[in-house]
Design a protein around this motif. Structure first.
Motif, PDB file in Angstrom:
ATOM      1  N   ALA A  14      22.488 -16.937 -41.608  1.00 30.87           N
ATOM      2  CA  ALA A  14      22.357 -17.090 -43.131  1.00 30.87           C
ATOM      3  C   ALA A  14      21.312 -17.875 -43.449  1.00 30.87           C
ATOM      4  O   ALA A  14      20.879 -18.227 -44.697  1.00 30.87           O
ATOM      5  N   SER A  15      20.769 -18.963 -42.773  1.00 32.35           N
ATOM      6  CA  SER A  15      19.971 -19.789 -42.775  1.00 32.35           C
ATOM      7  C   SER A  15      18.845 -20.030 -42.262  1.00 32.35           C
ATOM      8  O   SER A  15      18.651 -19.123 -40.847  1.00 32.35           O
ATOM      9  N   GLY A  16      17.618 -20.688 -42.468  1.00 30.61           N
ATOM     10  CA  GLY A  16      16.400 -20.877 -41.648  1.00 30.61           C
ATOM     11  C   GLY A  16      15.744 -21.955 -41.486  1.00 30.61           C
ATOM     12  O   GLY A  16      16.251 -22.937 -41.720  1.00 30.61           O
ATOM     13  N   PRO A  17      14.607 -21.858 -41.353  1.00 34.06           N
ATOM     14  CA  PRO A  17      13.773 -23.518 -41.507  1.00 34.06           C
ATOM     15  C   PRO A  17      13.752 -24.077 -42.878  1.00 34.06           C
ATOM     16  O   PRO A  17      14.652 -23.354 -43.702  1.00 34.06           O
ATOM     17  N   SER A  18      13.712 -25.146 -42.759  1.00 35.12           N
ATOM     18  CA  SER A  18      14.251 -26.238 -43.995  1.00 35.12           C
ATOM     19  C   SER A  18      12.892 -25.722 -44.970  1.00 35.12           C
ATOM     20  O   SER A  18      11.878 -25.616 -44.715  1.00 35.12           O
ATOM     21  N   PRO A  19      13.268 -25.518 -46.202  1.00 34.95           N
ATOM     22  CA  PRO A  19      12.485 -24.974 -47.248  1.00 34.95           C
ATOM     23  C   PRO A  19      11.655 -26.387 -47.613  1.00 34.95           C
ATOM     24  O   PRO A  19      10.754 -26.043 -48.452  1.00 34.95           O
ATOM     25  N   PHE A  20      12.039 -27.587 -47.313  1.00 36.64           N
ATOM     26  CA  PHE A  20      11.558 -28.789 -47.769  1.00 36.64           C
ATOM     27  C   PHE A  20      10.260 -29.171 -46.828  1.00 36.64           C
ATOM     28  O   PHE A  20       9.684 -30.094 -47.066  1.00 36.64           O
ATOM     29  N   VAL A  60      26.316 -14.859 -52.223  1.00 37.16           N
ATOM     30  CA  VAL A  60      25.600 -16.088 -52.395  1.00 37.16           C
ATOM     31  C   VAL A  60      26.188 -16.987 -51.585  1.00 37.16           C
ATOM     32  O   VAL A  60      27.291 -17.497 -51.799  1.00 37.16           O
ATOM     33  N   GLY A  61      25.371 -17.784 -50.613  1.00 39.20           N
ATOM     34  CA  GLY A  61      25.959 -18.831 -49.778  1.00 39.20           C
ATOM     35  C   GLY A  61      25.194 -20.157 -50.004  1.00 39.20           C
ATOM     36  O   GLY A  61      23.973 -20.043 -50.288  1.00 39.20           O
ATOM     37  N   VAL A  62      25.749 -21.335 -49.942  1.00 35.41           N
ATOM     38  CA  VAL A  62      25.111 -22.456 -50.333  1.00 35.41           C
ATOM     39  C   VAL A  62      25.530 -23.461 -48.938  1.00 35.41           C
ATOM     40  O   VAL A  62      26.555 -23.317 -48.342  1.00 35.41           O
ATOM     41  N   TYR A  63      24.837 -24.474 -48.975  1.00 38.44           N
ATOM     42  CA  TYR A  63      25.115 -25.454 -47.850  1.00 38.44           C
ATOM     43  C   TYR A  63      24.005 -26.733 -47.980  1.00 38.44           C
ATOM     44  O   TYR A  63      23.378 -26.630 -48.798  1.00 38.44           O
ATOM     45  N   GLN A  64      24.476 -27.606 -47.254  1.00 39.09           N
ATOM     46  CA  GLN A  64      23.793 -29.078 -47.315  1.00 39.09           C
ATOM     47  C   GLN A  64      22.479 -28.631 -46.564  1.00 39.09           C
ATOM     48  O   GLN A  64      22.624 -28.106 -45.353  1.00 39.09           O
ATOM     49  N   GLY A  75      18.760 -31.873 -49.795  1.00 42.51           N
ATOM     50  CA  GLY A  75      19.058 -31.161 -51.123  1.00 42.51           C
ATOM     51  C   GLY A  75      20.218 -30.146 -50.717  1.00 42.51           C
ATOM     52  O   GLY A  75      20.848 -30.088 -49.592  1.00 42.51           O
ATOM     53  N   LEU A  76      20.694 -29.174 -51.582  1.00 45.34           N
ATOM     54  CA  LEU A  76      21.577 -28.043 -51.095  1.00 45.34           C
ATOM     55  C   LEU A  76      20.477 -26.776 -51.019  1.00 45.34           C
ATOM     56  O   LEU A  76      19.894 -26.351 -51.844  1.00 45.34           O
ATOM     57  N   GLY A  77      20.765 -25.966 -49.960  1.00 41.13           N
ATOM     58  CA  GLY A  77      20.203 -24.710 -49.906  1.00 41.13           C
ATOM     59  C   GLY A  77      20.852 -23.588 -50.174  1.00 41.13           C
ATOM     60  O   GLY A  77      22.068 -23.631 -50.393  1.00 41.13           O
ATOM     61  N   THR A  78      20.288 -22.545 -50.592  1.00 39.93           N
ATOM     62  CA  THR A  78      20.894 -21.247 -51.114  1.00 39.93           C
ATOM     63  C   THR A  78      20.521 -20.047 -50.188  1.00 39.93           C
ATOM     64  O   THR A  78      19.174 -20.012 -50.279  1.00 39.93           O
ATOM     65  N   SER A  79      21.282 -19.201 -49.781  1.00 43.37           N
ATOM     66  CA  SER A  79      20.928 -17.839 -49.363  1.00 43.37           C
ATOM     67  C   SER A  79      21.536 -16.729 -50.035  1.00 43.37           C
ATOM     68  O   SER A  79      22.895 -16.905 -50.201  1.00 43.37           O
ATOM     69  N   VAL A  80      20.991 -15.845 -50.043  1.00 41.28           N
ATOM     70  CA  VAL A  80      21.599 -14.523 -50.957  1.00 41.28           C
ATOM     71  C   VAL A  80      21.518 -13.151 -49.945  1.00 41.28           C
ATOM     72  O   VAL A  80      20.393 -13.108 -49.165  1.00 41.28           O
ATOM     73  N   SER A  81      22.331 -12.454 -50.042  1.00 41.89           N
ATOM     74  CA  SER A  81      22.376 -11.084 -49.546  1.00 41.89           C
ATOM     75  C   SER A  81      22.573 -10.031 -50.466  1.00 41.89           C
ATOM     76  O   SER A  81      23.715 -10.314 -51.213  1.00 41.89           O
ATOM     77  N   THR A  82      22.038  -8.940 -50.386  1.00 34.10           N
ATOM     78  CA  THR A  82      22.175  -7.819 -51.342  1.00 34.10           C
ATOM     79  C   THR A  82      22.543  -6.527 -50.522  1.00 34.10           C
ATOM     80  O   THR A  82      22.519  -5.679 -51.011  1.00 34.10           O
ATOM     81  N   LEU A  91      16.402 -19.234 -49.844  1.00 32.09           N
ATOM     82  CA  LEU A  91      15.531 -19.490 -50.883  1.00 32.09           C
ATOM     83  C   LEU A  91      14.640 -20.401 -50.657  1.00 32.09           C
ATOM     84  O   LEU A  91      14.972 -21.713 -50.169  1.00 32.09           O
ATOM     85  N   PRO A  92      13.410 -20.407 -51.166  1.00 29.28           N
ATOM     86  CA  PRO A  92      12.296 -21.230 -51.083  1.00 29.28           C
ATOM     87  C   PRO A  92      12.588 -22.671 -51.919  1.00 29.28           C
ATOM     88  O   PRO A  92      13.396 -22.493 -52.951  1.00 29.28           O
ATOM     89  N   ALA A  93      12.107 -23.632 -51.617  1.00 27.42           N
ATOM     90  CA  ALA A  93      12.223 -25.161 -52.355  1.00 27.42           C
ATOM     91  C   ALA A  93      12.030 -24.833 -53.959  1.00 27.42           C
ATOM     92  O   ALA A  93      12.983 -25.290 -54.699  1.00 27.42           O
TER      93      ALA A  93
END
Length: 508
Positions: A14-20, A60-64, A75-82, A91-93
């Motif tokens: 559900a997460s990937g490379p850092s958007p930052f 909608v998932g969120v994480y450090q 920051g806090l990351g956000t990932s979405v699934s439809t 999501l990108p930064a």
């Protein structure tokens, strides 16, 4: 050990490379070790308006995102699934809520304690603890909203519920709950630690003995357009605090807030930790609250690496709560870490239930199945038929002969209010806790996520497999049959046997 049987499926990163990105994104150098591209302490919710979508519901998932050893993350990351969790888009930064400098908020260097809740109209709400670690000790509780039509892709500028610029004050462990009974109402709750100014001397008050830690609360009554001024709703007293505050709305409209209360004196014989709740009966919807209602003493002894003794940071002082959200229902369920079931040698997962809206609670029972190993960081939800699901981690598959600390996520479910349980493995293979970020111990989160919609549960966990990433799973019918009936006497311990657990100001 074989992988999960039948019900556990659809394992997704559900997460990937850092958007930052790899370079610095703060206005000044930061203290502590940066764990680049680490994602941990996840939370998830499922959009109830998308239940009939052909591809599956929206999540909608969120994480450090990019944890620091010294507290918080870039920051806090956000990932979405439809598509019901089959795929996730991180999501990108520039699309993330602006909770920290790396996400576009110039006021705060770091963010922590991610949480998300989706209302009955499909609007999503994220809450964050944003703070400075080097420039000063400014800190704030911020809320951002995403309209239903955006599927979690668009987030508003944050609204500040409470900001403190005094280094003697720190807000902590906030959570947010959208009321499934009325889309106008959303509730935020947290603890706010206040230290004597003369004791802080302009530096971190972590080691200050004298402090107060009341529960603070704010709400919106108009679907996020405005928020009421934050206010305290429970104060345990001098040198005492609450932590892990979390609100659920019941099917009958009542609200229940769970918390751990730490008493550092011995008034009423309550020195140490207590799992407790506050109630707000309908139609108050948070305008008034009861006093403290005790569930149980807290008997955690913490978690350590079984071979080296190194600390493993877990949800040892953070209780979790879930309600039966069906109309007219007032069942409430709680889980937490507790070692009463083996003479206070190893933490297990304790479970208690209430069938009267949180007014009275059952005696705690152990629902983790391996009492000879350590079990920790439970999450709990109730599905659309009133079935209770719990996830937790343990070390039952750890092999002392390997260099890894083999750790697994488990899902257990009860169809009869907690009398019997059936368990399945979520992780197809063990992950190595020793490769997790170190923040007062090996750390994948003070809590983990678990969603539910219809008869499907959605575990959302952080695991260290070289890097620390978030994985999503679905657990759906046919579920495994009940195989475990908890003992109702195993946890009987005199009050004098419980460890005296003290408050932990600013765990971040």
């Amino acid at each position: 050990m074989p992988s999960a049987f039948g019900a556990v499926a659809q394992r997704t990163a559900a997460s990937g490379p850092s958007p930052f990105g790899p370079g610095p994104c703060n206005t000044q150098p930061q203290a502590g070790t940066l764990y680049q591209a680490s994602e941990l302490e996840p939370w998830v919710d499922v959009d109830p308006t998308s239940a009939a979508d052909a591809d599956g519901p929206d999540l909608v998932g969120v994480y450090q995102q990019d944890r620091y050893s010294s507290g918080g993350a870039r920051g806090l990351g956000t990932s979405v699934s439809t598509d019901g969790g089959t795929t996730f888009l991180p999501l990108p930064a520039d699309e993330l809520p602006r909770f920290s400098q790396c996400a576009g908020n110039p006021l705060y260097e770091r963010a922590s304690d991610p949480w998300v809740s989706i209302g009955p109209d499909g609007d999503a709400y994220q809450i964050a603890l944003s703070f400075n670690d080097t420039a000063n000790f400014d800190n704030a509780v911020l809320v951002s909203q995403s309209p239903a039509a955006s599927d979690g892709r668009q987030w508003s500028d944050p609204i500040t519920l409470k900001r403190d610029t005094n280094p003697a004050v720190f807000n902590d462990k906030e959570s947010i709950t959208a009321d499934q009974n009325d889309a106008n109402y959303v509730y935020a709750v947290w603890d706010r630690l206040v230290f004597p100014n003369e004791r802080t001397r302009g530096s971190s008050p972590e080691n200050t003995a004298a402090y107060r830690g009341p529960t603070w609360f704010s709400r919106t009554t108009n679907g996020g357009a405005t928020w009421e001024p934050a206010r305290p709703i429970f104060d345990p007293g001098q040198n005492d605090q609450t932590i892990g505050n979390q609100i659920v709305a019941l099917g009958d409209g009542d609200l229940v807030n769970i918390m751990t209360v730490f008493s550092n004196d011995n008034r009423a014989g309550r020195r140490g930790g207590t799992i407790a709740v506050l109630r707000s009966p309908f139609p108050s919807r948070g305008s008034s609250w009861s006093g403290q209602i005790g569930i149980s003493r807290l008997g955690t002894v913490g978690v350590t690496d079984p071979e080296t003794g190194a600390p493993v940071r877990t949800g040892d002082i953070i209780p979790e709560i879930a309600s039966d959200e069906r109309a007219g229902h007032d069942e409430v369920y709680a889980v937490w870490q507790d070692a009463r079931f083996n003479g206070f040698q190893r933490d297990q997962i304790a479970f208690s239930s209430s069938t009267d809206g949180g007014r009275t609670w059952s005696e705690p029972v152990r629902i983790s199945t391996h009492n000879d190993t350590q079990a920790f960081t439970p999450a709990i939800r109730v599905d659309g038929q009133g079935n209770v699901g719990v996830t937790y981690d343990d070390f039952r598959n750890n092999d002392p002969a390997t260099p890894a600390l083999e750790t697994d996520v488990w899902f257990t479910r009860s169809t009869d209010g907690g009398r019997t349980w059936g368990e399945e493995r979520v992780t197809p293979t063990s992950f190595d806790m020793r490769t997790a970020p170190v923040a007062r111990g090996y750390f994948v989160g003070d809590y983990e996520g678990l969603g539910a919609l219809g008869t499907t549960f959605y575990p959302f966990s952080s695991e260290s497999r070289g890097t620390t990433d978030v994985f999503a799973t679905t657990v759906q019918t046919p579920f495994t049959s009940p195989t475990y009936t908890p003992s109702t006497t195993e946890g009987a311990q005199p009050a004098s046997a419980f460890p005296v657990i003290k408050g932990r100001p600013i765990p971040r």
